[in-house]
Design a protein around this motif. Structure first.
Motif, PDB file in Angstrom:
ATOM      1  N   ALA A   7     -42.644  91.374 -38.868  1.00 18.30           N
ATOM      2  CA  ALA A   7     -42.435  91.184 -37.436  1.00 18.30           C
ATOM      3  C   ALA A   7     -40.951  91.303 -37.101  1.00 18.30           C
ATOM      4  O   ALA A   7     -40.086  90.995 -37.925  1.00 18.30           O
ATOM      5  N   LEU A   8     -40.652  91.736 -35.876  1.00 21.11           N
ATOM      6  CA  LEU A   8     -39.263  91.970 -35.469  1.00 21.11           C
ATOM      7  C   LEU A   8     -38.429  90.693 -35.441  1.00 21.11           C
ATOM      8  O   LEU A   8     -37.216  90.739 -35.578  1.00 21.11           O
ATOM      9  N   PRO A  13     -32.177  86.663 -37.733  1.00 16.75           N
ATOM     10  CA  PRO A  13     -32.299  85.266 -38.152  1.00 16.75           C
ATOM     11  C   PRO A  13     -31.945  84.272 -37.050  1.00 16.75           C
ATOM     12  O   PRO A  13     -32.545  83.205 -36.973  1.00 16.75           O
ATOM     13  N   VAL A  14     -30.994  84.617 -36.183  1.00 18.28           N
ATOM     14  CA  VAL A  14     -30.613  83.698 -35.109  1.00 18.28           C
ATOM     15  C   VAL A  14     -31.780  83.527 -34.138  1.00 18.28           C
ATOM     16  O   VAL A  14     -32.066  82.412 -33.697  1.00 18.28           O
ATOM     17  N   ALA A  15     -32.459  84.617 -33.814  1.00 18.52           N
ATOM     18  CA  ALA A  15     -33.614  84.530 -32.914  1.00 18.52           C
ATOM     19  C   ALA A  15     -34.739  83.735 -33.558  1.00 18.52           C
ATOM     20  O   ALA A  15     -35.394  82.921 -32.897  1.00 18.52           O
ATOM     21  N   LEU A  16     -34.958  83.936 -34.841  1.00 18.25           N
ATOM     22  CA  LEU A  16     -35.984  83.178 -35.553  1.00 18.25           C
ATOM     23  C   LEU A  16     -35.643  81.696 -35.559  1.00 18.25           C
ATOM     24  O   LEU A  16     -36.508  80.843 -35.321  1.00 18.25           O
ATOM     25  N   LEU A  17     -34.378  81.365 -35.802  1.00 18.46           N
ATOM     26  CA  LEU A  17     -33.933  79.980 -35.785  1.00 18.46           C
ATOM     27  C   LEU A  17     -34.124  79.366 -34.395  1.00 18.46           C
ATOM     28  O   LEU A  17     -34.542  78.210 -34.270  1.00 18.46           O
ATOM     29  N   LEU A  21     -36.421  76.160 -33.623  1.00 22.33           N
ATOM     30  CA  LEU A  21     -35.824  74.998 -32.971  1.00 22.33           C
ATOM     31  C   LEU A  21     -36.532  74.683 -31.658  1.00 22.33           C
ATOM     32  O   LEU A  21     -36.797  73.510 -31.354  1.00 22.33           O
ATOM     33  N   ALA A  22     -36.869  75.703 -30.887  1.00 26.57           N
ATOM     34  CA  ALA A  22     -37.590  75.478 -29.632  1.00 26.57           C
ATOM     35  C   ALA A  22     -38.975  74.906 -29.899  1.00 26.57           C
ATOM     36  O   ALA A  22     -39.457  74.052 -29.142  1.00 26.57           O
ATOM     37  N   GLY A  23     -39.617  75.350 -30.974  1.00 26.92           N
ATOM     38  CA  GLY A  23     -40.912  74.773 -31.347  1.00 26.92           C
ATOM     39  C   GLY A  23     -40.801  73.314 -31.723  1.00 26.92           C
ATOM     40  O   GLY A  23     -41.652  72.496 -31.356  1.00 26.92           O
ATOM     41  N   TYR A  36     -38.143  79.129 -21.841  1.00 25.33           N
ATOM     42  CA  TYR A  36     -37.080  80.090 -21.566  1.00 25.33           C
ATOM     43  C   TYR A  36     -37.165  81.284 -22.518  1.00 25.33           C
ATOM     44  O   TYR A  36     -37.040  82.431 -22.096  1.00 25.33           O
ATOM     45  N   LEU A  37     -37.369  81.011 -23.806  1.00 24.57           N
ATOM     46  CA  LEU A  37     -37.481  82.111 -24.774  1.00 24.57           C
ATOM     47  C   LEU A  37     -38.658  83.019 -24.442  1.00 24.57           C
ATOM     48  O   LEU A  37     -38.565  84.241 -24.564  1.00 24.57           O
TER      49      LEU A  37
END
Length: 195
Positions: A7-8, A13-17, A21-23, A36-37
């Motif tokens: 998956a993209l 890694p920053v987007a995955l983090l 974190l949002a989860g 927001y994401l």
């Protein structure tokens, strides 16, 4: 040639983090960051690209046609795929370009303010304990940073750098960009950024 084996989200890694974190924050009752994401990372780019596509079909917007070649692995089998790349649009005049980005950045700011409002409602509804306070601050700081960046872009709209594109058909189109450290960043890239 670009290769996609997963998956993209895993390529950034920053987007995955940020998603993880949002989860976690949503687990503590603060879903504003996740909202927001979802809005800025999925709904907003799709809405902008659909709008630009309809305007391009009506010949009110020009966009260079660029394809990106990918090899996607489906069940271990390489499949060659071409993907259209959304590029910085060109408008018939500098005024139309300025108006499009002004309205778009205002809508983006409204989404961010809505998420900040949701965070405020969620904070007031949460129990007043140290864990909730820390989770609320962890959610608040990135939302304030992205809203501040959008306000900065709105203030810089009067200093947009325009590039005039003259086509062989005789049509003239204007693309916009922001000057940053001696480089011109396409305005569409700033508009669609999660930052």
């Amino acid at each position: 040639m670009n290769y996609q084996t997963s998956a993209l989200w895993f390529y950034q890694p920053v987007a995955l983090l940020a998603v993880v974190l949002a989860g976690l924050l949503a687990f503590f009752g603060f879903s504003a960051a996740f909202g927001y994401l979802l809005l800025a990372g999925l709904v907003w780019p799709v809405a902008i690209s659909m709008y630009l596509h309809t305007q391009k079909e009506g010949e009110k917007v020009w966009s260079p046609h660029e394809n990106s070649e990918w090899v996607v692995y489906v069940n271990g089998i390489p499949v060659r795929e071409d993907r259209a790349v959304l590029t910085n649009p060109g408008f018939a005049s500098e005024e139309k370009t300025h108006r499009f980005f002004l309205i778009s950045f205002l809508i983006k700011l409204a989404l961010q303010v809505g998420c900040l409002y949701l965070l405020g409602v969620q904070f007031l509804a949460s129990p007043m304990d140290p864990v909730s306070a820390i989770a609320g601050m962890v959610c608040l700081i990135p939302l304030l940073i992205v809203a501040t960046n959008t306000i900065k872009h709105l203030r810089q709209l009067n200093q947009l750098h325009f590039t005039m594109i003259q086509l062989t058909t005789g049509q003239t189109w204007y693309q916009a960009g922001f000057e940053h450290d001696g480089k011109t960043i396409p305005a569409l890239q700033s508009l669609l950024s999660l930052k």
